[in-house]
Write a protein that holds these residues in place. Structure first.
Motif, PDB file in Angstrom:
ATOM      1  N   ILE A  11     115.274  22.504 -36.628  1.00 55.30           N
ATOM      2  CA  ILE A  11     114.005  22.949 -36.075  1.00 55.30           C
ATOM      3  C   ILE A  11     114.260  24.063 -35.066  1.00 55.30           C
ATOM      4  O   ILE A  11     115.330  24.154 -34.489  1.00 55.30           O
ATOM      5  CB  ILE A  11     113.210  21.804 -35.409  1.00 55.30           C
ATOM      6  N   VAL A  12     113.235  24.897 -34.884  1.00 55.51           N
ATOM      7  CA  VAL A  12     113.253  25.946 -33.871  1.00 55.51           C
ATOM      8  C   VAL A  12     112.207  25.574 -32.838  1.00 55.51           C
ATOM      9  O   VAL A  12     111.071  25.225 -33.185  1.00 55.51           O
ATOM     10  CB  VAL A  12     112.892  27.324 -34.478  1.00 55.51           C
ATOM     11  N   HIS A  13     112.599  25.606 -31.560  1.00 58.92           N
ATOM     12  CA  HIS A  13     111.642  25.334 -30.491  1.00 58.92           C
ATOM     13  C   HIS A  13     112.041  26.118 -29.244  1.00 58.92           C
ATOM     14  O   HIS A  13     113.199  26.543 -29.124  1.00 58.92           O
ATOM     15  CB  HIS A  13     111.535  23.829 -30.189  1.00 58.92           C
ATOM     16  N   ASP A  16     112.741  25.491 -23.142  1.00 61.70           N
ATOM     17  CA  ASP A  16     112.160  24.543 -22.184  1.00 61.70           C
ATOM     18  C   ASP A  16     110.899  23.872 -22.700  1.00 61.70           C
ATOM     19  O   ASP A  16     110.070  23.424 -21.905  1.00 61.70           O
ATOM     20  CB  ASP A  16     111.859  25.263 -20.862  1.00 61.70           C
ATOM     21  N   GLY A  17     110.741  23.792 -24.008  1.00 56.18           N
ATOM     22  CA  GLY A  17     109.520  23.203 -24.546  1.00 56.18           C
ATOM     23  C   GLY A  17     109.787  22.335 -25.747  1.00 56.18           C
ATOM     24  O   GLY A  17     110.832  22.406 -26.381  1.00 56.18           O
ATOM     25  N   ALA A  18     108.812  21.508 -26.050  1.00 59.38           N
ATOM     26  CA  ALA A  18     108.940  20.586 -27.170  1.00 59.38           C
ATOM     27  C   ALA A  18     108.165  21.066 -28.391  1.00 59.38           C
ATOM     28  O   ALA A  18     108.274  20.475 -29.456  1.00 59.38           O
ATOM     29  CB  ALA A  18     108.452  19.200 -26.767  1.00 59.38           C
ATOM     30  N   MET A  19     107.372  22.137 -28.251  1.00 56.95           N
ATOM     31  CA  MET A  19     106.565  22.626 -29.365  1.00 56.95           C
ATOM     32  C   MET A  19     107.478  23.189 -30.461  1.00 56.95           C
ATOM     33  O   MET A  19     108.295  24.070 -30.210  1.00 56.95           O
ATOM     34  CB  MET A  19     105.614  23.719 -28.894  1.00 56.95           C
ATOM     35  N   GLN A  20     107.364  22.672 -31.644  1.00 55.63           N
ATOM     36  CA  GLN A  20     108.164  23.132 -32.767  1.00 55.63           C
ATOM     37  C   GLN A  20     107.565  24.412 -33.334  1.00 55.63           C
ATOM     38  O   GLN A  20     106.377  24.471 -33.633  1.00 55.63           O
ATOM     39  CB  GLN A  20     108.216  22.048 -33.842  1.00 55.63           C
ATOM     40  N   LEU A  21     108.386  25.441 -33.484  1.00 59.93           N
ATOM     41  CA  LEU A  21     107.924  26.722 -34.006  1.00 59.93           C
ATOM     42  C   LEU A  21     108.206  26.883 -35.494  1.00 59.93           C
ATOM     43  O   LEU A  21     107.474  27.589 -36.190  1.00 59.93           O
ATOM     44  CB  LEU A  21     108.590  27.868 -33.241  1.00 59.93           C
ATOM     45  N   SER A  22     109.266  26.269 -35.972  1.00 60.52           N
ATOM     46  CA  SER A  22     109.645  26.396 -37.374  1.00 60.52           C
ATOM     47  C   SER A  22     110.561  25.237 -37.749  1.00 60.52           C
ATOM     48  O   SER A  22     111.135  24.579 -36.894  1.00 60.52           O
ATOM     49  CB  SER A  22     110.360  27.727 -37.600  1.00 60.52           C
ATOM     50  N   GLY A  65     112.040  35.490 -30.260  1.00 60.80           N
ATOM     51  CA  GLY A  65     112.377  35.876 -28.890  1.00 60.80           C
ATOM     52  C   GLY A  65     113.587  35.099 -28.401  1.00 60.80           C
ATOM     53  O   GLY A  65     113.979  34.078 -28.971  1.00 60.80           O
ATOM     54  N   ASP A  66     114.171  35.587 -27.317  1.00 59.66           N
ATOM     55  CA  ASP A  66     115.426  35.011 -26.810  1.00 59.66           C
ATOM     56  C   ASP A  66     115.298  33.615 -26.208  1.00 59.66           C
ATOM     57  O   ASP A  66     116.307  32.973 -25.926  1.00 59.66           O
ATOM     58  CB  ASP A  66     116.046  35.938 -25.759  1.00 59.66           C
ATOM     59  N   ASP A  67     114.078  33.122 -26.013  1.00 58.61           N
ATOM     60  CA  ASP A  67     113.902  31.831 -25.346  1.00 58.61           C
ATOM     61  C   ASP A  67     113.740  30.667 -26.326  1.00 58.61           C
ATOM     62  O   ASP A  67     113.120  29.668 -26.017  1.00 58.61           O
ATOM     63  CB  ASP A  67     112.714  31.890 -24.390  1.00 58.61           C
ATOM     64  N   VAL A  68     114.331  30.784 -27.539  1.00 57.83           N
ATOM     65  CA  VAL A  68     114.261  29.689 -28.512  1.00 57.83           C
ATOM     66  C   VAL A  68     115.657  29.164 -28.818  1.00 57.83           C
ATOM     67  O   VAL A  68     116.661  29.826 -28.562  1.00 57.83           O
ATOM     68  CB  VAL A  68     113.573  30.110 -29.829  1.00 57.83           C
ATOM     69  N   VAL A  69     115.686  27.974 -29.366  1.00 57.02           N
ATOM     70  CA  VAL A  69     116.939  27.342 -29.783  1.00 57.02           C
ATOM     71  C   VAL A  69     116.709  26.708 -31.160  1.00 57.02           C
ATOM     72  O   VAL A  69     115.603  26.284 -31.480  1.00 57.02           O
ATOM     73  CB  VAL A  69     117.397  26.285 -28.739  1.00 57.02           C
TER      74      VAL A  69
END
Length: 78
Positions: A11-13, A16-22, A65-69
């Protein structure tokens, strides 16, 4: 010895957040060859799970963006 392929969900999120982006996967496609896929990024290939995970994360940072993991989803044992 039997060959057992590895299939992992990723998953991508935001960092500092729990919202899943992909959501996507990493699949072992033959011994010592891995393929990973995320929507909008396409297929990434490599010789190890770690290498493909790093490539997916690099692509996700370029896209979102750079703020995802990108993280492996822990498997629950029933």
């Amino acid at each position: 010895m039997n060959y057992i392929p590895i299939d992992e969900e990723v998953i991508v999120h935001p960092i500092d957040g729990a919202m899943q982006l992909s959501e996507g996967y990493i699949h072992e496609d033959g011994k010592n060859h891995f393929e990973g896929w995320l929507p909008s990024l396409g297929l990434m290939e490599g010789d190890s799970l770690k290498e493909v995970l790093a490539r997916l994360e690099k692509g996700a940072k370029e896209f979102f963006g750079d703020d995802v993991v990108v993280e492996l989803v822990p498997h629950l044992v029933a």
